[in-house]
Design a protein around this motif. Structure first.
Motif, PDB file in Angstrom:
ATOM      1  N   TYR A  11       0.762  -1.067  -0.251  1.00 23.00           N
ATOM      2  CA  TYR A  11      -0.110   0.650   0.296  1.00 23.00           C
ATOM      3  C   TYR A  11       0.849   1.348  -0.013  1.00 23.00           C
ATOM      4  O   TYR A  11       1.970   1.411   0.010  1.00 23.00           O
ATOM      5  N   THR A  12       0.070   2.171  -0.384  1.00 21.29           N
ATOM      6  CA  THR A  12       0.957   4.074   0.070  1.00 21.29           C
ATOM      7  C   THR A  12       0.490   4.470   0.693  1.00 21.29           C
ATOM      8  O   THR A  12      -0.509   4.770   1.215  1.00 21.29           O
ATOM      9  N   ASP A  13       1.578   4.845   2.160  1.00 20.19           N
ATOM     10  CA  ASP A  13       1.032   5.860   2.293  1.00 20.19           C
ATOM     11  C   ASP A  13       0.309   7.639   2.352  1.00 20.19           C
ATOM     12  O   ASP A  13       0.739   8.057   1.596  1.00 20.19           O
ATOM     13  N   ASP A  14       0.568   7.852   4.087  1.00 19.52           N
ATOM     14  CA  ASP A  14      -0.339   9.192   3.207  1.00 19.52           C
ATOM     15  C   ASP A  14       0.707  10.302   2.947  1.00 19.52           C
ATOM     16  O   ASP A  14       0.807  11.457   2.479  1.00 19.52           O
ATOM     17  N   GLN A  19       4.857   0.703   0.772  1.00 16.00           N
ATOM     18  CA  GLN A  19       5.067   0.081   2.905  1.00 16.00           C
ATOM     19  C   GLN A  19       3.928  -1.495   2.284  1.00 16.00           C
ATOM     20  O   GLN A  19       3.732  -1.365   1.091  1.00 16.00           O
ATOM     21  N   ARG A  21       1.903  -4.452   4.406  1.00 13.40           N
ATOM     22  CA  ARG A  21       1.442  -4.710   6.032  1.00 13.40           C
ATOM     23  C   ARG A  21       0.738  -6.109   6.116  1.00 13.40           C
ATOM     24  O   ARG A  21       0.616  -7.061   5.071  1.00 13.40           O
ATOM     25  N   ASN A 180       3.128  -3.255   9.612  1.00  9.86           N
ATOM     26  CA  ASN A 180       3.544  -2.874   9.110  1.00  9.86           C
ATOM     27  C   ASN A 180       4.613  -2.946   9.000  1.00  9.86           C
ATOM     28  O   ASN A 180       5.419  -2.265   9.526  1.00  9.86           O
ATOM     29  N   ASP A 182       5.822   0.959   8.236  1.00  6.79           N
ATOM     30  CA  ASP A 182       5.819   2.299   8.226  1.00  6.79           C
ATOM     31  C   ASP A 182       5.934   1.856   9.454  1.00  6.79           C
ATOM     32  O   ASP A 182       4.863   2.600  11.087  1.00  6.79           O
ATOM     33  N   THR A 185       3.846   4.625  11.971  1.00  7.92           N
ATOM     34  CA  THR A 185       2.445   5.111  12.242  1.00  7.92           C
ATOM     35  C   THR A 185       2.554   3.784  13.601  1.00  7.92           C
ATOM     36  O   THR A 185       2.771   2.379  13.014  1.00  7.92           O
TER      37      THR A 185
END
Length: 226
Positions: A11-14, A19, A21, A180, A182, A185
């Motif tokens: 996935y793509t973080d903010d 990233q 998970r 994850n 990231d 977070t």
């Protein structure tokens, strides 16, 4: 030790950074499976079951942290294990998947390997159990719901297909872990949950998840400005 699923999702973080998970979930007709079977970190997810050797999970996650590929890490552990023929071991890392079912596991036993996940089970009513776990996950892979919720859905599908065949064992358990890559977070409170002893472990896991998620969201809202 019944059935489990390990998952990798990108996935793509903010901030627009890529990233990953990882998730693992399991249920069985024995108490306390969360202490024995599921292992997850920012490097991957591993499940150890059948005649459980907990060290396969602990060392497997440690080896992934040391930079070994999941197939090399888990295969090397199995090769050093005198009880290999009675083990089930599977997992995922950033790039690969691995699944093994020893020839002395109890029927029905087997595993499924997908592009980004693995499913394995033993002492099941039949092959439909792991097939339905895999199908339930695939049907909503990368869905809008949190991975923890979708893992519970996958377990529920396997249970509906027959699940663990030992119907005389009423005290059961279930567990899930989601991590994850990231570092910025914090994992929500509902990403590491266990039902250690219950006659309805998947329903209880879902209720615990929903309560924990609601509590986490309330805390985040209350302290949003601090």
């Amino acid at each position: 030790m019944t059935f489990s699923i390990c998952v990798r999702e990108r996935y793509t973080d903010d901030d627009g950074d890529d990233q990953i998970r990882y998730g693992v979930a399991v249920t069985t007709r024995l108490p306390g499976v969360g202490t024995l079977c599921p292992f997850a970190s920012a490097d991957g997810a591993v499940a150890t079951q059948s005649l459980v050797n907990v060290e396969l999970g602990r060392k497997g996650i440690a080896y992934l942290g040391d930079g070994l590929a999941v197939d090399d890490a888990l295969e090397s552990l199995l090769n050093a294990d005198e009880g290999k023929s009675q083990r089930q071991l599977h997992g995922v890392d950033a790039d690969g998947t691995f699944a093994f079912s020893g020839e002395e596991c109890n029927d029905w036993y087997g595993h499924v390997v997908g592009e980004n996940y693995t499913v394995a089970g033993n002492l099941l009513t039949g092959e439909d159990v792991i097939d339905d776990v895999a199908a339930a996950y695939e049907s909503d892979a990368h869905g809008e719901a949190p991975l923890a919720e979708r893992l519970i859905d996958a377990l529920a599908a396997g249970h509906e297909a027959g699940g663990d065949k030992r119907e005389d064992l009423k005290v059961q358990s279930a567990a899930l872990q989601v991590t994850n890559t990231d570092e910025a977070t914090d994992d929500p409170y509902y990403n590491d949950l266990r039902i250690d002893a219950s006659e309805t472990p998947i329903d209880d896991l879902r209720e615990t998840y929903e309560t924990a998620k609601r509590g986490y969201e309330t805390v985040m809202e209350k302290y949003a400005d601090e």
